[in-house]
Design a protein around this motif. Structure first.
Motif, mmCIF file in Angstrom:
data_model
loop_
_atom_site.group_PDB
_atom_site.id
_atom_site.type_symbol
_atom_site.label_atom_id
_atom_site.label_comp_id
_atom_site.label_asym_id
_atom_site.label_seq_id
_atom_site.Cartn_x
_atom_site.Cartn_y
_atom_site.Cartn_z
ATOM 1 N N ALA A 147 4.236 -5.294 -18.847
ATOM 2 C CA ALA A 147 4.652 -6.523 -18.168
ATOM 3 C C ALA A 147 3.509 -7.162 -17.389
ATOM 4 C CB ALA A 147 5.808 -6.218 -17.224
ATOM 5 N N GLY A 148 2.325 -6.540 -17.415
ATOM 6 C CA GLY A 148 1.183 -7.084 -16.697
ATOM 7 C C GLY A 148 1.267 -6.902 -15.188
ATOM 8 N N GLN A 149 2.082 -5.939 -14.742
ATOM 9 C CA GLN A 149 2.269 -5.726 -13.306
ATOM 10 C C GLN A 149 1.479 -4.550 -12.763
ATOM 11 O OE1 GLN A 149 6.626 -5.401 -13.737
ATOM 12 N NE2 GLN A 149 6.790 -7.085 -12.282
ATOM 13 N N LEU A 150 1.120 -3.607 -13.618
ATOM 14 C CA LEU A 150 0.422 -2.392 -13.200
ATOM 15 C C LEU A 150 -0.980 -2.408 -13.781
ATOM 16 C CD1 LEU A 150 0.578 0.456 -11.847
ATOM 17 C CD2 LEU A 150 1.365 1.325 -14.059
ATOM 18 N N ARG A 151 -1.974 -2.154 -12.946
ATOM 19 C CA ARG A 151 -3.354 -2.183 -13.423
ATOM 20 C C ARG A 151 -3.545 -1.152 -14.539
ATOM 21 N NH1 ARG A 151 -7.054 -1.517 -8.388
ATOM 22 N NH2 ARG A 151 -8.644 -1.150 -9.985
ATOM 23 N N ALA A 152 -4.415 -1.498 -15.483
ATOM 24 C CA ALA A 152 -4.561 -0.695 -16.699
ATOM 25 C C ALA A 152 -5.364 0.582 -16.492
ATOM 26 C CB ALA A 152 -5.214 -1.545 -17.793
ATOM 27 N N ASP A 153 -6.099 0.686 -15.380
ATOM 28 C CA ASP A 153 -7.001 1.821 -15.195
ATOM 29 C C ASP A 153 -6.386 2.938 -14.351
ATOM 30 O OD1 ASP A 153 -6.991 0.314 -12.906
ATOM 31 O OD2 ASP A 153 -9.166 0.326 -12.598
ATOM 32 N N VAL A 154 -5.060 3.010 -14.289
ATOM 33 C CA VAL A 154 -4.401 4.105 -13.581
ATOM 34 C C VAL A 154 -3.498 4.852 -14.548
ATOM 35 C CG1 VAL A 154 -4.484 2.991 -11.329
ATOM 36 C CG2 VAL A 154 -2.498 2.622 -12.808
ATOM 37 N N ASP A 155 -3.203 6.116 -14.215
ATOM 38 C CA ASP A 155 -2.360 6.939 -15.076
ATOM 39 C C ASP A 155 -1.373 7.710 -14.204
ATOM 40 O OD1 ASP A 155 -1.338 8.326 -17.287
ATOM 41 O OD2 ASP A 155 -3.323 8.583 -18.200
ATOM 42 N N PHE A 156 -0.554 8.517 -14.874
ATOM 43 C CA PHE A 156 0.509 9.281 -14.220
ATOM 44 C C PHE A 156 -0.020 10.082 -13.035
ATOM 45 C CE2 PHE A 156 2.684 13.357 -13.813
ATOM 46 C CZ PHE A 156 4.007 12.984 -13.682
ATOM 47 N N GLY A 157 -1.142 10.753 -13.230
ATOM 48 C CA GLY A 157 -1.672 11.607 -12.177
ATOM 49 C C GLY A 157 -2.094 10.837 -10.943
ATOM 50 N N ASP A 158 -2.593 9.618 -11.131
ATOM 51 C CA ASP A 158 -2.969 8.800 -9.971
ATOM 52 C C ASP A 158 -1.758 8.545 -9.083
ATOM 53 O OD1 ASP A 158 -5.815 8.200 -10.572
ATOM 54 O OD2 ASP A 158 -4.984 7.159 -12.312
ATOM 55 N N LEU A 159 -0.635 8.222 -9.715
ATOM 56 C CA LEU A 159 0.583 7.969 -8.957
ATOM 57 C C LEU A 159 1.043 9.213 -8.215
ATOM 58 C CD1 LEU A 159 3.029 6.172 -8.222
ATOM 59 C CD2 LEU A 159 4.112 6.961 -10.343
ATOM 60 N N LEU A 160 1.098 10.358 -8.919
ATOM 61 C CA LEU A 160 1.610 11.586 -8.295
ATOM 62 C C LEU A 160 0.691 12.096 -7.190
ATOM 63 C CD1 LEU A 160 4.195 13.284 -8.876
ATOM 64 C CD2 LEU A 160 3.728 11.404 -10.433
ATOM 65 N N VAL A 161 -0.617 12.003 -7.394
ATOM 66 C CA VAL A 161 -1.543 12.434 -6.340
ATOM 67 C C VAL A 161 -1.370 11.551 -5.107
ATOM 68 C CG1 VAL A 161 -3.978 12.557 -5.678
ATOM 69 C CG2 VAL A 161 -3.236 13.487 -7.873
ATOM 70 N N GLY A 162 -1.243 10.236 -5.323
ATOM 71 C CA GLY A 162 -1.048 9.330 -4.204
ATOM 72 C C GLY A 162 0.226 9.619 -3.435
ATOM 73 N N VAL A 163 1.328 9.822 -4.156
ATOM 74 C CA VAL A 163 2.604 10.124 -3.500
ATOM 75 C C VAL A 163 2.500 11.440 -2.725
ATOM 76 C CG1 VAL A 163 5.019 10.708 -3.872
ATOM 77 C CG2 VAL A 163 3.994 8.828 -5.153
ATOM 78 N N ALA A 164 1.890 12.454 -3.341
ATOM 79 C CA ALA A 164 1.775 13.759 -2.688
ATOM 80 C C ALA A 164 0.922 13.679 -1.424
ATOM 81 C CB ALA A 164 1.189 14.774 -3.666
ATOM 82 N N GLN A 165 -0.216 12.979 -1.511
ATOM 83 C CA GLN A 165 -1.101 12.886 -0.352
ATOM 84 C C GLN A 165 -0.453 12.107 0.789
ATOM 85 O OE1 GLN A 165 -4.046 14.313 0.118
ATOM 86 N NE2 GLN A 165 -4.122 15.269 -1.896
ATOM 87 N N LEU A 166 0.266 11.056 0.440
ATOM 88 C CA LEU A 166 0.831 10.190 1.472
ATOM 89 C C LEU A 166 2.137 10.716 2.041
ATOM 90 C CD1 LEU A 166 -0.034 6.774 -0.188
ATOM 91 C CD2 LEU A 166 -0.957 7.651 1.964
ATOM 92 N N SER A 167 2.757 11.702 1.386
ATOM 93 C CA SER A 167 3.980 12.284 1.938
ATOM 94 C C SER A 167 3.686 13.575 2.692
ATOM 95 C CB SER A 167 5.014 12.540 0.844
ATOM 96 O OG SER A 167 4.512 13.405 -0.156
ATOM 97 N N ARG A 168 2.420 13.830 2.980
ATOM 98 C CA ARG A 168 2.070 14.947 3.842
ATOM 99 C C ARG A 168 2.492 14.618 5.268
ATOM 100 N NH1 ARG A 168 -1.109 18.774 1.448
ATOM 101 N NH2 ARG A 168 -1.907 18.220 -0.602
ATOM 102 N N PRO A 169 2.489 15.570 6.216
ATOM 103 C CA PRO A 169 1.796 16.846 6.206
ATOM 104 C C PRO A 169 2.505 17.891 5.357
ATOM 105 C CG PRO A 169 3.050 16.634 8.194
ATOM 106 C CD PRO A 169 3.172 15.322 7.471
ATOM 107 N N PRO A 170 1.742 18.902 4.911
ATOM 108 C CA PRO A 170 2.341 19.974 4.118
ATOM 109 C C PRO A 170 3.350 20.766 4.924
ATOM 110 C CG PRO A 170 -0.066 19.993 3.964
ATOM 111 C CD PRO A 170 0.304 19.073 5.082
ATOM 112 N N ALA A 171 4.064 21.635 4.221
ATOM 113 C CA ALA A 171 5.102 22.445 4.851
ATOM 114 C C ALA A 171 4.521 23.316 5.953
ATOM 115 C CB ALA A 171 5.767 23.329 3.798
ATOM 116 N N GLY A 172 5.289 23.460 7.029
ATOM 117 C CA GLY A 172 4.955 24.409 8.075
ATOM 118 C C GLY A 172 4.000 23.911 9.132
#
Length: 217
Positions: A147-172
């Protein structure tokens, strides 16, 4: 002539209360793993779930089994969020945003590190949950790119790493007050994934294979 007595065959199925207890244990364990880490005592999990210790051990004979169930449940819920997003919105990027915010609420940053430390990450239950979630997220990202809404130079891992890093702090860590910033900063990250791209990203897109390689001890 006598009629032969009928033989009733009982099908063994989990009782409704047994299923509810199992769900309560998994919910309580997820909450406590996020708050205190994977080493929280089973007795404490039982108290929060409102069940006896024996009920926890009957459902989960060891810590690895419980952690695996919690991680699979989290992955299933994020996959369901992806399914709903695909079905309910005609806007591809909105579907991507809905998935990402749901994944952040599930605190995948706190739970995913437990996989390598606590149980076999190649267990078939985990593999099935992972493949389902990955496939659905890939559909969302492909649709957003088409749909031309998501930049072409990103992939699944970019999204998951971003979500994981930004939903820190880690447990405990005891820093749960930081949760109030998560969705604000996650939206900033998602806006940076929109097309057209504002600049060139360093390095290469992070793929599913890259993430799996990183998770191997």
């Amino acid at each position: 002539m006598q009629t032969a007595p009928s033989v009733s065959r009982k099908v063994s199925r989990p009782r409704a209360d047994a299923l509810r207890n199992r769900e309560r244990i998994v919910t309580a364990a997820r909450e406590m793993f996020v708050e205190f880490g994977p080493d929280v005592p089973f007795d404490d999990i039982a108290r929060r779930a409102g069940v006896g210790n024996a009920t926890v051990y009957r459902n989960f004979p060891d810590r690895g089994a419980l952690v695996r169930e919690v991680v699979c449940a989290v992955m299933d819920r994020t996959a369901e969020a992806a399914e709903r997003a695909l079905a309910e919105t005609g806007d591809a990027f909105e579907a991507l945003e809905r998935f990402a915010h749901t994944a952040a609420d599930e605190r995948i940053s706190a739970l995913c590190p437990m996989i390598a430390d606590t149980f076999d990450q190649n267990h078939p239950d985990l593999g099935a949950a992972r493949v389902r979630a990955e496939g659905l997220v890939a559909q969302i990202m492909d649709r957003a790119k088409a749909a031309g809404q998501l930049r072409a130079d990103v992939d699944f891992g970019d999204l998951l790493v971003g979500v994981a890093q930004l939903s820190r702090p880690p447990a405990g860590t005891g820093c749960l007050d930081a949760d109030r910033f998560v969705h604000r900063h996650l939206q900033l990250f998602l806006d940076g994934m929109r097309a057209p791209a504002r600049g060139v990203l360093p390095g290469a897109a992070v793929t599913v294979e890259d993430l799996r390689a990183l998770s191997v001890p």
